[in-house]
Design a protein around this motif. Structure first.
Motif, PDB file in Angstrom:
ATOM      1  N   ARG A 101       0.809  -1.214   0.000  1.00 46.19           N
ATOM      2  CA  ARG A 101       0.000   0.000   0.000  1.00 46.19           C
ATOM      3  C   ARG A 101       0.846   1.269   0.000  1.00 46.19           C
ATOM      4  O   ARG A 101       0.308   2.365   0.035  1.00 46.19           O
ATOM      5  CB  ARG A 101      -0.926  -0.002   1.206  1.00 46.19           C
ATOM      6  N   ARG A 102       2.159   1.104  -0.002  1.00 48.64           N
ATOM      7  CA  ARG A 102       3.027   2.274  -0.032  1.00 48.64           C
ATOM      8  C   ARG A 102       2.998   2.900  -1.419  1.00 48.64           C
ATOM      9  O   ARG A 102       2.830   2.208  -2.420  1.00 48.64           O
ATOM     10  CB  ARG A 102       4.458   1.883   0.311  1.00 48.64           C
ATOM     11  N   ARG A 103       3.182   4.177  -1.450  1.00 58.54           N
ATOM     12  CA  ARG A 103       3.226   4.869  -2.733  1.00 58.54           C
ATOM     13  C   ARG A 103       4.551   4.593  -3.413  1.00 58.54           C
ATOM     14  O   ARG A 103       5.589   4.495  -2.761  1.00 58.54           O
ATOM     15  CB  ARG A 103       3.066   6.367  -2.543  1.00 58.54           C
TER      16      ARG A 103
END
Length: 185
Positions: A101-103
């Protein structure tokens, strides 16, 4: 309080008023224009049986009405088990969620292709070509640059003539700063 009373008065006997509205004869259509009247009269004179055919087509056919009375439709309630079994299982409809879910980090410096076709230059190759030409123009002539990078002499000459490598200069240089002295040389 006033809103409740107004709503009660509006809704009083509403079902009876709706039945009356639908049961009364509907208003006749708006009067036709004079040109339409004339055209309609001419059409009726040429085709006198059209009105009679239209009236007869709207009459009820007793045979069809008797057949319609014979038709009977029964509805059967479907049990809840059948409805539940007909739905797709939740195992199949589960959507895959993203694992990370990290950018994503955007690289500030774009990556350049490792191999470039002959007759073309990547940006680092073009910067290198311009740097060689500016440092030693006698050694790196247009013909030698074109031969080393496998380019035509015409575009190479235009590149050398019209483009310069950019130079970074600070807006407010500090006189004693070593970086400023390096950039101004």
């Amino acid at each position: 309080m006033g809103g409740v009373m107004t709503r009660a008065v509006k809704n009083f006997n509403i079902e009876h008023r709706v039945h009356n509205y639908f049961n009364k004869n509907q208003a006749a259509r708006s009067p036709p224009y004079e040109t339409e009247k004339d055209a309609f009269q001419k059409f009726i004179q040429k085709n006198p049986g059209v009105l009679n055919e239209a009236k007869e087509s709207h009459k009820m056919d007793p045979d069809l009405l008797d057949r319609l009375k014979v038709v009977k439709v029964d509805s059967i309630d479907v049990s809840e088990e059948v409805i539940v079994n007909s739905r797709p299982s939740q195992e199949k409809t589960v959507k895959m969620l993203p694992q990370d879910r990290r950018r994503k980090i955007i690289q500030p410096i774009p990556s350049f292709p490792e191999s470039v076709p002959e007759g073309s230059l990547s940006i680092p190759q073009a910067m290198e070509l311009l740097a060689r030409r500016t440092h030693s123009p006698a050694e790196w002539t247009v013909e030698k640059l074109a031969a080393s990078y496998k380019l035509d002499t015409g575009p190479t000459e235009a590149l050398v003539k019209n483009f310069k490598a950019f130079k970074v200069q600070p807006i407010n240089p500090v006189v004693g700063d070593s970086e400023t002295r390096f950039l101004n040389k």
